[in-house]
Enzyme design. Structure first.
Site, PDB file in Angstrom:
ATOM      1  N   HIS A  18       0.829  -1.217   0.000  1.00  0.00           N
ATOM      2  CA  HIS A  18       0.000   0.000   0.000  1.00  0.00           C
ATOM      3  C   HIS A  18       0.861   1.264   0.000  1.00  0.00           C
ATOM      4  O   HIS A  18       0.678   2.154  -0.842  1.00  0.00           O
ATOM      5  CB  HIS A  18      -0.912  -0.007   1.231  1.00  0.00           C
ATOM      6  CG  HIS A  18      -1.844   1.159   1.294  1.00  0.00           C
ATOM      7  ND1 HIS A  18      -3.101   1.140   0.738  1.00  0.00           N
ATOM      8  CD2 HIS A  18      -1.687   2.405   1.829  1.00  0.00           C
ATOM      9  CE1 HIS A  18      -3.693   2.306   0.938  1.00  0.00           C
ATOM     10  NE2 HIS A  18      -2.849   3.099   1.597  1.00  0.00           N
ATOM     11  N   GLU A  19       1.800   1.309   0.936  1.00  0.00           N
ATOM     12  CA  GLU A  19       2.643   2.505   1.037  1.00  0.00           C
ATOM     13  C   GLU A  19       3.589   2.638  -0.160  1.00  0.00           C
ATOM     14  O   GLU A  19       3.940   3.743  -0.566  1.00  0.00           O
ATOM     15  CB  GLU A  19       3.448   2.471   2.343  1.00  0.00           C
ATOM     16  CG  GLU A  19       2.597   2.455   3.610  1.00  0.00           C
ATOM     17  CD  GLU A  19       1.642   3.634   3.704  1.00  0.00           C
ATOM     18  OE1 GLU A  19       1.903   4.692   3.091  1.00  0.00           O
ATOM     19  OE2 GLU A  19       0.600   3.488   4.374  1.00  0.00           O
ATOM     20  N   HIS A  22       1.832   4.677  -2.855  1.00  0.00           N
ATOM     21  CA  HIS A  22       1.929   6.121  -2.592  1.00  0.00           C
ATOM     22  C   HIS A  22       3.342   6.629  -2.901  1.00  0.00           C
ATOM     23  O   HIS A  22       3.522   7.661  -3.552  1.00  0.00           O
ATOM     24  CB  HIS A  22       1.613   6.413  -1.115  1.00  0.00           C
ATOM     25  CG  HIS A  22       0.198   6.194  -0.725  1.00  0.00           C
ATOM     26  ND1 HIS A  22      -0.867   6.675  -1.452  1.00  0.00           N
ATOM     27  CD2 HIS A  22      -0.336   5.553   0.356  1.00  0.00           C
ATOM     28  CE1 HIS A  22      -2.006   6.353  -0.850  1.00  0.00           C
ATOM     29  NE2 HIS A  22      -1.701   5.659   0.246  1.00  0.00           N
TER      30      HIS A  22
END
Length: 347
Positions: A18-19, A22
């Site tokens: 997920h990170e 980003h």
């Protein structure tokens, strides 16, 4: 101890993916990244990147993670050029940075499901009854092996996941209406009240139905299975969210880290294939929840970008920051409540 390690690895991988979404899009679009961290709390390990810009860190509490971008906070960092701050980027660029945390979770889950099907076989997804336990209500009502489930309580059933979902959401104090197609092509309607049984320390409601579990193998079958399963998991999330708002699912039925830990323990006993599937399932869950338009979530940030496009100017950073802070506080309160309920279920 083994369950704890598996739990940490599963959550760590999902959060990392997920990170990473980003992070990569922030870097590609020229946003200054202060830190990429896995875990929360005090730093355990930290290393500066080659360009002396980003700190890559591991933190003490192995739950959570974050990417800290210049321009997210109200305070203005004079050391970072304005053009490299998040708020200086165009709305579509900020949208991509916020979306692709969840986007990477979806891509990761799809890849895992495909590889799982390719190497372990793609499970049958038609809602066909496999076996019926003669001591349970479904058999007593007249359901038999080979019945094709068409409808449950007015909801059309096309996959085994639909069947599992709507049976789980049924009011177990009342009879469930199940329409099936028999082997001879005729349709039968059954009204069945599940049997209340005690499983360990928990109470469960069982119909006595097990689904057909044959598998297909091959590249094409794996693609079909991945498409079906991805669509099915999104549907489960959407229906559960809808039921949460309409009262069909109670807040005390939600699970937090403790509940997930218990689920990991159950799947670990069932084997590696189940653990890998759980990772894909949770990855889609994390992505879906993060895109909800609620302050503190990625979806909340995306909502403000949409508002900016509609009104033609950005919301004041101070105002947006306050709203996200309140949202995070409410989410933490919900997490405490859910975790407390998870702990109570263990006793």
């Amino acid at each position: 101890m083994v369950t704890l390690l598996i739990f940490i690895v599963i959550l760590g991988v999902i959060i990392f993916v997920h990170e990473l979404g980003h992070f990569l899009f922030a870097k590609m679009l020229g946003v200054y990244v202060y830190e990429f961290s896995l875990g929360m709390g005090p730093r355990v390990f930290c290393k500066k990147g080659k360009n002396k810009e980003t700190d890559y860190c591991l933190r003490a509490i192995p739950i959570g993670g974050f990417v800290q971008l210049a321009g997210e906070e109200v305070e203005d960092d004079k050391k970072v050029p304005k053009k490299r701050k998040l708020q200086a980027k165009k709305p579509w660029q900020r949208f991509l940075i916020m979306f692709f945390g969840a986007g990477f979770n979806f891509i990761f889950a799809i890849l895992v499901l495909f590889l799982l099907a390719l190497f372990c076989g793609s499970a049958n997804y038609k809602p066909i009854v496999g076996d019926i336990d003669k001591t349970y209500p479904a058999y007593e009502a007249g359901m038999r092996k080979g019945d094709y489930v068409r409808e449950i309580n007015g909801h059309k059933i096309t996959t085994m996941d639909d069947m599992s979902l709507y049976l789980a959401l049924s009011d177990h104090t009342k009879k469930t209406t199940i329409i099936v197609e028999k082997k001879d092509g005729t349709e039968k309607t059954y009204k069945i009240k599940p049997k209340k049984v005690k499983e360990g320390k928990e109470v469960a409601y069982r119909y006595g139905i097990s689904l057909k579990t044959d598998k297909e193998y091959g590249f094409v079958a794996s693609i079909k299975y991945t498409a079906f399963k991805t669509k099915s998991l999104f549907k489960q999330m959407w229906v559960t969210l809808e039921q949460l708002f309409t009262g069909g699912v109670k807040v005390n039925q939600l699970s937090g880290p403790v509940g997930i830990f218990s689920l990991v323990g159950q799947q670990a006993q069932a084997g590696l294939e189940n653990i890998i599937y759980l990772m894909a399932f949770l990855s889609i869950n994390v992505g879906f929840i993060n895109l909800l338009p609620f302050p503190g979530f990625d979806g909340g940030h995306i909502l403000f970008i949409i508002i900016e496009k509609i009104k033609g100017s950005p919301v004041k950073p101070e105002t947006e920051n306050i709203i996200h802070t309140v949202g995070l506080f409410l989410l933490m309160a919900l997490m405490v409540y859910v975790t407390f309920n998870d702990i109570l279920k263990l006793f």
